[in-house]
Design a protein around this motif. Structure first.
Motif: not given
Length: 414
Positions: A127-133
């Motif tokens: 991945x280039x980026x990730x978001x964990x909500x």
């Protein structure tokens, strides 16, 4: 203060440039240059909203990104819904693959949506980026697996997280606040920072929380709630209750053995009588507690109901399934002249269930009528959640649930 957010633009020159307004903490989160960054704060502080916006802003043409939530239900109902509402409003979605839970943006960026119920499922493409909500609701293992995937194209990818704090022993505090390696930043956003909420929102919610719970859930502070919650000085002992009250209820929390065998076991069956007056003061009037088999228990409930009077609502803990309904039904048949209210079994943590009652107590609205049961009751309540037994706590919380919710609702009828 509200800040104009950095522009979000699509790949098409003809599309409009979109600007939204952000609060100061949200703006700091979006402008952070750290490799790992988090916005943690109170309920309603706009964490998921800005997480979605930040992902759209940072998603570069042709890149691959991951959006994560603790469960599929949270992913579907909150995280993905918020992202899609924003992306569709901005007209940035080129194609939505519902079955695969992924989105292709007009600039060629691809975003995968995944739940973290099984940490190993976070393994996958680079991945280039990730978001964990709601990152505080996932295991540290999930974070460790995801950051190891941030290596697409030989470049180090970024990670953002949004969550309500869960104490200083939680991994999110170590990663985003202590930051031993100098690569992370945590930004706090109290609920009051979001001026778009209803003016009375914070005050009303705070009134239902204890001070420590409010510090976590509204002020966005890292509070360790694993110790005891209630204090003895919250509960004033009075000689009697007022002659006029709005509602009275006795709720029975029953041990499993009392419904199935004559062996009392270690758990207790408890019936707590509670009332509320016109000023909102709660009176814990009486507690009946013992080890009884099925036949004896029904007789105890009947005798107690006769002593309490017909104006008292009888709450019976109802276990899920047909057996729970049958047991409550047997009590109803044994007490045809009384009002019986099934109380659903709580499946979450006890602190959350008891928070409205404990908040009333901390604010000085709970009083105990003097009785032989006072000391044992206080010992247990003031030891929650570390107490060996919690039957009296469950019973009083159930009684409070009845008197506080049944005032304006129609009683259960058989």
């Amino acid at each position: 203060m509200i800040y104009a957010a950095p522009s979000v633009t699509s790949a098409k020159p003809s599309d409009n440039i979109v600007r939204i307004q952000l609060t100061e903490p949200q703006m700091r989160f979006c402008n952070s240059t750290k490799l790992y960054r988090a916005l943690f704060g109170g309920r309603g502080a706009g964490k998921t909203f800005v997480g979605a916006y930040d992902m759209l802003k940072r998603a570069e043409p042709g890149g691959l990104y991951g959006v994560y939530a603790p469960t599929f239900r949270m992913l579907q109902d909150a995280t993905m819904r918020t992202f899609m509402d924003m992306a569709l409003d901005f007209r940035f979605v080129k194609r939505l693959y519902k079955a695969d839970k992924r989105v292709l943006l007009k600039n060629g960026a691809e975003i995968l949506f995944r739940s973290l119920e099984i940490p190993e499922h976070a393994r996958g493409p680079n991945l280039d980026g990730a978001w964990i909500d709601e990152a505080s609701l996932v295991k540290r293992e999930c974070f460790e697996i995801i950051i190891a995937a941030l290596r697409n194209g030989g470049k180090m990818g970024w990670l953002s997280a949004t969550f309500t704090p869960k104490g200083r022993k939680h991994w999110t505090y170590e990663v985003f606040v202590l930051d031993k390696f100098g690569v992370a930043e945590g930004i706090r956003a109290p609920t009051t920072s979001n001026i778009f909420l209803a003016p009375e929102f914070v005050e009303i919610v705070r009134s239902h929380y204890t001070s420590s719970m409010a510090a976590q859930e509204l002020d966005g502070q890292f509070i360790d709630l694993d110790g005891t919650i209630a204090r003895r000085e919250w509960f004033e002992i009075v000689p009697f209750r007022p002659s006029e009250v709005r509602r009275r209820a006795r709720c029975w929390d029953l041990s499993a053995s009392s419904r199935s065998s004559s062996d009392g076991g270690s758990d207790w069956s408890v019936g707590t009588l509670l009332s509320i007056d016109k000023q909102g003061y709660i009176y814990v009037e009486d507690v009946v507690r013992g080890h009884w088999g099925p036949g004896t228990l029904e007789e105890i409930i009947r005798q107690t109901a006769e002593r309490d009077g017909s104006d008292v609502i009888i709450g019976i803990e109802q276990e899920p399934g047909s057996s729970g309904k049958l047991f409550v039904g047997s009590i109803v048949r044994a007490l045809p002249s009384y009002r019986v209210q099934p109380v659903p079994t709580w499946t979450g943590d006890k602190i959350t269930r008891g928070m409205p009652f404990l908040a009333k107590a901390e604010h000085g609205f709970v009083r105990l009528v003097q009785g032989h049961w006072n000391e044992e009751w206080l010992d247990e309540i003031c030891s929650i959640p570390l107490a060996e037994h919690d039957d009296q706590f469950d019973s009083v919380v159930g009684a409070f649930w009845i008197v506080s919710t049944m005032l304006e609702r129609r009683l259960y009828t058989w």
